[in-house]
Design a protein around this motif. Structure first.
Motif, PDB file in Angstrom:
ATOM      1  N   LEU A   1       0.818  -1.211   0.000  1.00  0.00           N
ATOM      2  CA  LEU A   1       0.000   0.000   0.000  1.00  0.00           C
ATOM      3  C   LEU A   1       0.850   1.258   0.000  1.00  0.00           C
ATOM      4  CD1 LEU A   1      -2.941  -0.868   2.390  1.00  0.00           C
ATOM      5  CD2 LEU A   1      -3.064  -0.429  -0.049  1.00  0.00           C
TER       6      LEU A   1
ATOM      7  N   LYS B   1       3.965   0.448  -3.619  1.00  0.00           N
ATOM      8  CA  LYS B   1       3.582   0.069  -4.972  1.00  0.00           C
ATOM      9  C   LYS B   1       2.556   1.055  -5.529  1.00  0.00           C
ATOM     10  CE  LYS B   1       5.966  -3.745  -5.018  1.00  0.00           C
ATOM     11  NZ  LYS B   1       7.132  -3.858  -5.870  1.00  0.00           N
ATOM     12  N   LYS B   2       2.491   1.063  -6.855  1.00  0.00           N
ATOM     13  CA  LYS B   2       1.499   1.930  -7.491  1.00  0.00           C
ATOM     14  C   LYS B   2       0.491   1.076  -8.236  1.00  0.00           C
ATOM     15  CE  LYS B   2       4.696   5.669  -8.290  1.00  0.00           C
ATOM     16  NZ  LYS B   2       5.829   4.863  -7.787  1.00  0.00           N
ATOM     17  N   PHE B   3      -0.767   1.272  -7.926  1.00  0.00           N
ATOM     18  CA  PHE B   3      -1.797   0.571  -8.692  1.00  0.00           C
ATOM     19  C   PHE B   3      -3.097   1.340  -8.569  1.00  0.00           C
ATOM     20  CE2 PHE B   3      -3.533  -1.297  -4.837  1.00  0.00           C
ATOM     21  CZ  PHE B   3      -2.424  -1.281  -4.013  1.00  0.00           C
TER      22      PHE B   3
END
Lengths: 305, 174
Positions: free
Chosen positions: B109, B112-114
């Motif tokens: 969380l 990372k990038k999403f």
């Protein structure tokens, strides 16, 4: 900076994949024990369910009963819960912040020792709290508080602290405040210690006069995330520690309903009268209350920009 | 300059800190009192436990209470050692699994990038306010349906849902 990097390397797909793998265990547990129970509670709250027969749909009847006919709820449980939560929530919160702030003003070694001393009560857990305070407030003259009061000649015969409707609420509040410096307190301490010291120096150059102004203009604004976390934890804690009253006096309902909180009311209906549907409706009401209070905390402490 | 060294996290003692010590030392001692009391209580012989007036500190410390505990544990049907072992196993299991789950999800969380990240963080923030007692009935139903009742895991698995810890790692460290 990070935006530029991701545009150059274009790793968004890879990140998403790994994020999915890493998040999966938490997501599954979260679904099973938080999301699904909330959904089930909402569905159950619309039914009559006595555990033996299958639930029977009754619409909003439970909520109507809760609001209009449950005299114990409106006369004792609700005022008690609000009184308790309003003292424990903000009280514990302010106490945590002030002690954390004072601890930040002294040297490392004594600070660590005292922070541990202050944090210990919130670590010890329900059983310990019950044992300690039941012996301390014991109703006979061998009880420590009673003996002390008798020796000081404030009273002449022991008071049944834990069985009398006049005292149980105050004792609950005392015990909760005693154990309120938990994880929120530690977060705030860490937050205060992480504030850049140059900010203070700059502020003093700009005309800051005393420590009070220091708190208002520098300390609190610099640690908003921790303040928010502490506030939400304080609210949740205030609604969550209903077991204290029942644990102290040893019976549910508490004497004369004087220490009855909404959590005890749920237990009373759910596990003693087996009216699960009604208990679920009370649960949903509790969830709504906590949500409203937390929303207020979010409004107060999130960054405006 | 108006700035007179009233620093956060000072390295040396100065007289200006004295007022904090005056408040904090008694407060810490007061917070510890019940704990000191219960430790003393554990070593008191029976006559001291019910003595009037009661004493805070133990006069003639004895290990009899502890001997009694383990004697009843071995001679009667109360398997004290089993309880102890159960508690330790549950604690260790919960701790290890919580660390694993919270660290992995916290890392995902925060680093990372999403796409769904914002939503997930918001859901987690909402779940912070979650009061476990309020849904203990449905929780119990979930445990039964998963076949976890009468099982060690019933103590461990539900405890792993700790949005507070997850947000501690992400929400507070933006």
């Amino acid at each position: 900076m990070s935006k530029i990097r991701s545009r150059f390397q274009n790793r968004t797909f890879g990140d998403a994949f790994y994020a999915f793998i890493l998040l999966a265990p938490y997501a599954v547990i979260f679904m099973l024990f938080i999301a699904i129970p909330i959904a089930v509670a909402i569905v159950l709250s619309l039914t009559y369910f006595n555990v033996i027969e299958p639930p029977r749909f009754t619409g909003l009847l439970n909520y109507i009963t809760l609001l209009t006919q449950d005299e114990i709820f409106s006369r004792y449980v609700l005022p008690n819960t609000f009184k308790y939560a309003l003292i424990i929530g903000p009280g514990g919160y302010i106490l945590s912040f002030l002690t954390a702030w004072m601890l930040a003003q002294i040297q490392k070694v004594p600070r660590t020792i005292m922070a541990l001393a202050l944090y210990t009560p919130s670590m010890v857990g329900p059983v310990f709290i019950t044992v300690v305070f039941r012996t301390l407030f014991s109703g006979d003259e061998a009880g420590y508080i009673n003996a002390l009061l008798i020796r000081l000649e404030l009273i002449d015969k022991p008071i049944q602290f834990l069985l009398s409707p006049d005292y149980i609420m105050d004792i609950m509040i005392f015990v909760s405040l005693w154990s309120s410096m938990g994880i929120g307190f530690l977060a705030m301490l860490a937050g205060i210690l992480n504030i850049n010291e140059e900010l203070y120096e700059a502020a003093y150059v700009d005309g800051l006069k005393n420590r009070f102004q220091e708190i208002i203009y520098i300390t609190v604004p610099s640690m908003k995330p921790q303040m928010l976390f502490g506030a939400v934890m304080a609210i949740v804690n205030a609604f969550n520690t209903g077991w204290i009253g029942v644990a102290l006096c040893g019976s549910n309902p508490t004497p004369g309903y004087s220490g009855q909180l909404i959590v005890n009311h749920i237990e009373d209906y759910g596990f003693q009268r087996y009216e699960m549907g009604y208990a679920a409706a009370v649960s949903v009401a509790l969830l709504l209350m906590v949500t409203v209070f937390s929303k207020i905390a979010h409004k107060l402490f999130t960054e405006k920009d | 300059m108006a700035y007179h060294g009233t620093k956060i996290n000072p390295t040396r003692f100065s007289l200006s800190q004295l007022k904090f010590y005056i408040i904090l030392v008694p407060l810490s001692l007061f917070m510890l009192l019940p704990i000191v009391y219960i430790i003393n209580q554990a070593f008191k012989p029976l006559d001291e436990l019910f003595a009037f007036p009661p004493r805070f500190f133990v006069r003639n410390p004895t290990l009899k209470n502890f001997q009694e505990l383990f004697r009843t544990a071995s001679s009667t049907g109360v398997p004290m050692s089993r309880y102890l072992l159960n508690s330790i196993l549950v604690t260790l299991g919960t701790m290890a699994l919580t660390l694993l789950i919270v660290v992995t999800s916290g890392y995902a969380l925060s680093k990372k990038k999403f796409k769904a990240k914002k939503t997930l963080l918001n859901i987690n923030q909402m779940a912070l306010m979650f009061v476990p007692v309020s849904v203990m009935i449905p929780r119990y139903l979930v445990v039964v349906n998963l076949g976890l009742d009468n099982n060690f895991l019933a103590h461990i698995v539900p405890m792993l849902a700790t949005p507070g810890l997850a947000s501690d790692l992400t929400g507070c460290r933006h």
